[in-house]
Scaffold this motif. Structure first.
Motif, PDB file in Angstrom:
ATOM      1  N   ASP A   1     -40.821  16.445  36.403  1.00 48.14           N
ATOM      2  CA  ASP A   1     -40.688  18.280  36.093  1.00 48.14           C
ATOM      3  C   ASP A   1     -41.443  18.041  35.480  1.00 48.14           C
ATOM      4  OD1 ASP A   1     -39.166  20.014  36.712  1.00 48.14           O
ATOM      5  OD2 ASP A   1     -39.352  20.102  34.015  1.00 48.14           O
ATOM      6  N   SER A   2     -41.648  17.709  33.777  1.00 49.63           N
ATOM      7  CA  SER A   2     -42.623  18.015  32.713  1.00 49.63           C
ATOM      8  C   SER A   2     -44.558  18.149  33.283  1.00 49.63           C
ATOM      9  CB  SER A   2     -42.815  17.106  31.971  1.00 49.63           C
ATOM     10  OG  SER A   2     -43.258  15.875  31.850  1.00 49.63           O
ATOM     11  N   TYR A   3     -44.059  17.312  34.470  1.00 51.93           N
ATOM     12  CA  TYR A   3     -45.796  18.142  35.305  1.00 51.93           C
ATOM     13  C   TYR A   3     -46.167  18.892  36.598  1.00 51.93           C
ATOM     14  CZ  TYR A   3     -47.471  14.011  32.046  1.00 51.93           C
ATOM     15  OH  TYR A   3     -47.518  13.419  30.838  1.00 51.93           O
ATOM     16  N   HIS A   4     -44.667  19.347  36.225  1.00 46.84           N
ATOM     17  CA  HIS A   4     -44.645  20.477  37.257  1.00 46.84           C
ATOM     18  C   HIS A   4     -44.550  19.828  39.060  1.00 46.84           C
ATOM     19  CE1 HIS A   4     -45.303  23.396  35.057  1.00 46.84           C
ATOM     20  NE2 HIS A   4     -46.295  23.233  34.493  1.00 46.84           N
ATOM     21  N   PHE A   5     -44.232  18.612  39.208  1.00 50.59           N
ATOM     22  CA  PHE A   5     -43.849  17.322  40.163  1.00 50.59           C
ATOM     23  C   PHE A   5     -42.305  17.668  41.368  1.00 50.59           C
ATOM     24  CE2 PHE A   5     -47.064  14.085  38.512  1.00 50.59           C
ATOM     25  CZ  PHE A   5     -48.401  15.081  38.683  1.00 50.59           C
ATOM     26  N   GLY A   6     -42.479  17.546  42.181  1.00 52.09           N
ATOM     27  CA  GLY A   6     -41.144  17.484  42.297  1.00 52.09           C
ATOM     28  C   GLY A   6     -40.893  15.876  42.911  1.00 52.09           C
ATOM     29  N   GLY A   7     -39.564  15.138  42.677  1.00 54.20           N
ATOM     30  CA  GLY A   7     -39.011  14.396  42.944  1.00 54.20           C
ATOM     31  C   GLY A   7     -37.758  14.592  43.366  1.00 54.20           C
ATOM     32  N   ILE A   8     -37.588  13.324  44.492  1.00 58.58           N
ATOM     33  CA  ILE A   8     -35.951  13.134  44.445  1.00 58.58           C
ATOM     34  C   ILE A   8     -35.512  11.778  44.195  1.00 58.58           C
ATOM     35  CG2 ILE A   8     -34.919  12.350  47.151  1.00 58.58           C
ATOM     36  CD1 ILE A   8     -36.706  14.721  47.734  1.00 58.58           C
ATOM     37  N   LEU A   9     -34.531  11.583  43.781  1.00 57.08           N
ATOM     38  CA  LEU A   9     -33.842   9.817  43.484  1.00 57.08           C
ATOM     39  C   LEU A   9     -32.409   9.985  44.497  1.00 57.08           C
ATOM     40  CD1 LEU A   9     -34.109   7.532  41.269  1.00 57.08           C
ATOM     41  CD2 LEU A   9     -31.978   8.944  39.930  1.00 57.08           C
ATOM     42  N   ALA A  10     -33.384   8.834  45.057  1.00 59.37           N
ATOM     43  CA  ALA A  10     -32.054   8.417  46.305  1.00 59.37           C
ATOM     44  C   ALA A  10     -31.985   7.391  46.665  1.00 59.37           C
ATOM     45  CB  ALA A  10     -33.291   9.392  46.998  1.00 59.37           C
ATOM     46  N   ASP A  11     -31.446   6.221  46.755  1.00 61.67           N
ATOM     47  CA  ASP A  11     -31.086   5.157  47.561  1.00 61.67           C
ATOM     48  C   ASP A  11     -29.589   5.605  49.037  1.00 61.67           C
ATOM     49  OD1 ASP A  11     -28.891   4.657  46.623  1.00 61.67           O
ATOM     50  OD2 ASP A  11     -29.701   4.095  44.245  1.00 61.67           O
ATOM     51  N   GLU A  12     -30.136   4.101  49.145  1.00 61.88           N
ATOM     52  CA  GLU A  12     -29.064   3.494  50.540  1.00 61.88           C
ATOM     53  C   GLU A  12     -28.680   2.999  49.634  1.00 61.88           C
ATOM     54  OE1 GLU A  12     -31.415   2.779  53.974  1.00 61.88           O
ATOM     55  OE2 GLU A  12     -32.731   4.311  53.909  1.00 61.88           O
ATOM     56  N   MET A  13     -28.106   2.646  48.318  1.00 60.52           N
ATOM     57  CA  MET A  13     -26.834   1.426  48.181  1.00 60.52           C
ATOM     58  C   MET A  13     -25.751   1.939  47.642  1.00 60.52           C
ATOM     59  SD  MET A  13     -30.099  -1.327  47.453  1.00 60.52           S
ATOM     60  CE  MET A  13     -29.172  -2.397  47.115  1.00 60.52           C
ATOM     61  N   GLY A  14     -25.273   3.345  46.958  1.00 61.78           N
ATOM     62  CA  GLY A  14     -24.601   3.262  46.020  1.00 61.78           C
ATOM     63  C   GLY A  14     -24.881   2.837  45.153  1.00 61.78           C
ATOM     64  N   LEU A  15     -25.737   3.006  44.267  1.00 60.12           N
ATOM     65  CA  LEU A  15     -26.694   2.324  42.570  1.00 60.12           C
ATOM     66  C   LEU A  15     -26.034   3.313  42.055  1.00 60.12           C
ATOM     67  CD1 LEU A  15     -29.517   0.089  43.950  1.00 60.12           C
ATOM     68  CD2 LEU A  15     -26.980  -0.092  43.310  1.00 60.12           C
ATOM     69  N   GLY A  16     -25.365   4.780  41.971  1.00 62.80           N
ATOM     70  CA  GLY A  16     -24.778   5.031  40.791  1.00 62.80           C
ATOM     71  C   GLY A  16     -25.623   6.587  40.535  1.00 62.80           C
ATOM     72  N   LYS A  17     -25.730   7.164  41.814  1.00 63.98           N
ATOM     73  CA  LYS A  17     -26.421   8.409  41.746  1.00 63.98           C
ATOM     74  C   LYS A  17     -25.273   9.566  41.205  1.00 63.98           C
ATOM     75  CE  LYS A  17     -27.700   8.449  45.980  1.00 63.98           C
ATOM     76  NZ  LYS A  17     -27.142   7.329  45.702  1.00 63.98           N
ATOM     77  N   GLN A  18     -23.851   9.221  41.318  1.00 56.73           N
ATOM     78  CA  GLN A  18     -23.272   9.791  40.162  1.00 56.73           C
ATOM     79  C   GLN A  18     -22.554   9.206  39.431  1.00 56.73           C
ATOM     80  OE1 GLN A  18     -19.585  10.186  43.701  1.00 56.73           O
ATOM     81  NE2 GLN A  18     -20.953  11.571  44.906  1.00 56.73           N
ATOM     82  N   TYR A  19     -21.743  10.449  37.977  1.00 54.19           N
ATOM     83  CA  TYR A  19     -21.644   9.447  37.229  1.00 54.19           C
ATOM     84  C   TYR A  19     -20.218  10.227  37.715  1.00 54.19           C
ATOM     85  CZ  TYR A  19     -22.870  14.204  35.708  1.00 54.19           C
ATOM     86  OH  TYR A  19     -22.724  15.955  35.073  1.00 54.19           O
ATOM     87  N   LYS A  20     -19.818   9.472  36.049  1.00 54.76           N
ATOM     88  CA  LYS A  20     -17.958   9.688  36.065  1.00 54.76           C
ATOM     89  C   LYS A  20     -17.425   9.922  34.930  1.00 54.76           C
ATOM     90  CE  LYS A  20     -16.751   6.798  39.171  1.00 54.76           C
ATOM     91  NZ  LYS A  20     -17.467   5.048  40.250  1.00 54.76           N
TER      92      LYS A  20
END
Length: 193
Positions: A174-193
């Motif tokens: 974001d600091s360089y005005h790029f886009g990005g997607i943080l994704a995976d198929e393994m359920g490695l914790g993209k959600q926080y509790k």
């Protein structure tokens, strides 16, 4: 042109050669032109600037167009003088060929999106001078774990180390005005509790 490029060096190697001042004035020393390639980063864009000492910006595009023919051993200037290419010009020619596919040259400069930074750095290597912002950006892209950011909106949860690294990576992009997607198929914790 063959005379300057092939015959004259051969004659000089095999004997003493004297040529008239008028003919000598047509032959320019490539080393005196000091070709340089400078790369800078500003607001998400890269500027790759080609320059030659004593050559104005309007003439640079013509010289660069001639350099694209990597088999051509000389450059002809509008005044009729020629420059026999040396190693420094060959480096510029090789750099130009590598990045020409990514943008159009105008006034000796190619503008590209900063997302091309690593490929430009790889293509130009030691034949270019990179400004400090460009160097920092490529360092951050290659090693996002070293990027420091202001945690203005902290998450109210206990994040795992890889989650912190993911946030750090997204903040860097974001600091360089790029886009990005943080994704995976393994359920490695993209959600926080």
């Amino acid at each position: 042109m063959n005379f300057f490029v092939r015959e004259l060096p051969n004659l000089r190697q095999n004997g003493i050669v004297t040529i008239s001042d008028e003919l000598n004035d047509l032959l320019l020393d490539a080393k005196a032109l000091n070709p340089t390639v400078n790369v800078s980063e500003t607001d998400g864009f890269l500027a790759v600037k080609f320059s030659f000492d004593g050559i104005n910006e309007q003439e640079v595009d013509g010289i660069l167009a001639q350099l694209e023919d990597v088999n051509r051993p000389y450059i002809e200037r509008p005044d009729g003088s020629i420059i026999v290419l040396d190693e420094s010009f060959n480096k510029v020619a090789n750099a130009l060929v590598k990045i020409r596919q990514q943008g159009k040259v105008k006034n000796g400069q190619v503008k590209l999106h900063a997302s091309q930074a690593l490929s430009i750095q790889s293509a130009l290597g030691g034949s270019a001078q990179f400004d400090q912002k460009f160097e920092q950006m490529t360092q951050n892209l290659a090693h996002p774990e070293g990027f420091e950011y202001a945690n203005d909106h902290p998450v109210q949860a206990q994040l795992r180390p890889y989650q912190k690294l993911g946030i750090q990576w997204l903040e860097m992009l974001d600091s360089y005005h790029f886009g990005g997607i943080l994704a995976d198929e393994m359920g490695l914790g993209k959600q926080y509790k």
